[in-house]
Design an enzyme around this catalytic site. Structure first.
Site, short mmCIF file in Angstrom:
data_model
loop_
_atom_site.label_atom_id
_atom_site.label_comp_id
_atom_site.label_asym_id
_atom_site.label_seq_id
_atom_site.Cartn_x
_atom_site.Cartn_y
_atom_site.Cartn_z
CG ASP A 1 -13.99 -6.60 2.70
OD1 ASP A 1 -13.45 -5.98 3.52
OD2 ASP A 1 -14.27 -6.26 1.70
CG ASP B 1 -2.89 -20.28 -1.32
OD1 ASP B 1 -2.38 -20.47 -0.31
OD2 ASP B 1 -2.40 -21.00 -2.33
CE LYS C 1 0.96 -17.69 -2.72
NZ LYS C 1 0.28 -19.04 -2.85
CE1 TYR D 1 -3.65 -2.54 0.55
CE2 TYR D 1 -4.81 -0.44 1.21
CZ TYR D 1 -4.71 -1.82 0.64
OH TYR D 1 -5.89 -2.46 0.56
CG ASP E 1 -8.07 -4.55 1.77
OD1 ASP E 1 -9.18 -4.03 2.37
OD2 ASP E 1 -8.20 -4.54 0.29
C1 IPM Z 1 -10.48 -0.91 4.02
C2 IPM Z 1 -10.67 -0.50 2.72
C3 IPM Z 1 -9.39 0.57 2.19
C4 IPM Z 1 -8.28 -0.64 2.47
C5 IPM Z 1 -9.74 1.12 1.02
C6 IPM Z 1 -10.81 2.03 0.89
C7 IPM Z 1 -8.43 2.13 0.46
O1 IPM Z 1 -10.85 -1.49 1.78
O2 IPM Z 1 -10.40 -0.28 5.18
O3 IPM Z 1 -10.22 -2.32 4.31
O4 IPM Z 1 -7.81 -1.16 1.32
O5 IPM Z 1 -7.56 -0.52 3.25
MG MG Z 2 -10.93 -3.36 2.58
#
Ligand code: IPM
Ligand code: MG
Length: 359
Positions: free
Chosen positions: A246, A218, A186, A138, A242
């Site tokens: 999710d 993975d 990884k 990032y 990240d």
């Molecule tokens: C998160 C979001 C952010 C990230 C984006 C919006 C830049 O997806 O906080 O998980 O990738 O960190």
């Molecule tokens: Mg995210």
């Protein structure tokens, strides 16, 4: 001195859900000083930058930051891309405030168990993703286009100290939970992952009471679906965290209920942190009273726990949230037949009422 909280409501449903979180903090009876500032698209529209210097300065003058959400289609085409809310506000907030430890608890609230996409008790999750937040792909340079735009470069760099400090935080958190860490990397391909694994292994020797295992990313993605109950603390680098957070969050069936904390170093026994819902700005439902305020409210509870050492009050908020759900109150995102559809404000009111009554 009241504790000072920077309130950055942001875009979309951000202001609505943050309003409820502030309401609940006020209902605790603790004394806070709230100061608001613009961030994200709202700040861009106002003064041409998604993270004004005055907003960053307010964060630095505060004991903690409460953030709503930033971004939306309105700003997706802003040029240069560095002025878009995500890249221009969120990432610099993280790096400028040194918020390297992202804590994302993913827990199925019992009244919500049947909302999980996984059947029955297999869908029950209670884990924490510890995501490194200020390093890796990032942030590292070079990141650029080359050869007239035909080649693109991103760089992933990790330094030993960056791995060490997030891993130490993960050990601390594991000790408050079930004493198990799965470190995700990884290492079969990436050099940064081999360093990561080496450092975590070294630290594990100093924490013999915590069981550490290593898992390839993975495989972890697959295990989260196959048997999410096996995870206690998942420790991982920025981009893997990240993606995995999710994936893990959707297992609860209710993205609108997940809080997060992004923490900096401990200073004089105090932890500076930024607290925000995991969900985004959801511009499609903004301003309609349909947003679920629970993620924001639980983020405020995390603030009390981590930055203000108010564990009991944090627990009071968490149980008020469970109570409201048990009573069948639901915002539109999780409404099902047999439950009671309420607005953002109504749910916030019910939770605040319970928090106050339990004081
Ligand atoms: C998160 C979001 C952010 C990230 C984006 C919006 C830049 O997806 O906080 O998980 O990738 O960190
Ligand atoms: Mg995210």
């Amino acid at each position: 001195m009241p504790r000072k909280i920077a309130v950055l409501a942001g875009d979309g449903i951000g202001p609505e859900v943050i309003h409820e979180a502030v309401k609940v903090l006020q209902a605790t009876g603790l004394s806070f000083e709230f100061e608001e500032a613009l961030v994200g698209g709202a700040a861009y529209d106002d003064g041409g930058h998604p993270l004004p210097a005055s907003t960053l300065d307010l964060c630095r003058r505060s004991d903690a930051v409460l953030l709503g959400a930033v971004g939306g289609p309105k700003w997706d085409q802003v040029q240069p891309p560095e002025l878009r809310p995500e890249v221009g506000a969120l990432l610099p907030l993280r790096s400028e405030l040194n918020l390297y430890a992202n804590v994302r608890p993913v827990k199925t609230l019992t009244p919500m168990l049947k909302e999980s996409p996984l059947k029955g008790s297999r869908g029950k999750v209670d884990l924490v993703v510890m995501r490194e937040l200020t390093g890796g792909i990032y942030f590292a340079k070079p990141r650029e286009r080359r050869n007239d735009g035909n080649t693109a470069v991103d760089t992933c760099i990790y330094h030993r100290h960056e791995v060490e400090r997030i891993a130490r935080r993960a050990f601390q958190i594991a000790r408050l939970r079930r004493h198990e860490i799965v470190s995700v990397d990884k290492a079969n391909v990436l050099e940064t992952s081999r360093l990561w694994r080496e450092v975590v292994t070294e630290l594990s020797v100093q924490h013999p009471d915590v069981k550490v295992t290593h898992m390839l990313v993975d495989n972890c993605a697959m295990q989260l679906i196959r048997e999410p109950g096996q995870f206690d603390v998942i420790l991982t680098e920025n981009m893997f965290g990240d993606i995995l957070s999710d994936e893990a969050s959707v297992l609860t069936g209710s993205l609108g209920m997940l809080p997060s904390a992004s923490l900096s170093d401990e200073k004089d026994g105090k932890v500076f942190g930024l607290y925000e819902p995991v969900h985004g700005s959801a511009p499609d439902i903004a301003g309609q009273g349909r947003a679920n305020p629970i993620a924001a409210i639980l983020s405020a509870a995390m603030m009390l726990r981590y930055s203000f050492d108010e564990t009991d009050v944090a627990a009071r908020i968490e149980s008020a949230v469970e109570h409201a759900l048990e009573a069948g109150l639901r915002t539109a995102d999780v409404f099902t037949k047999g439950t009671k559809l309420v607005s953002t404000t109504e749910l916030g009111d019910a939770i605040a009422f319970k928090v106050k009554a339990a004081a």
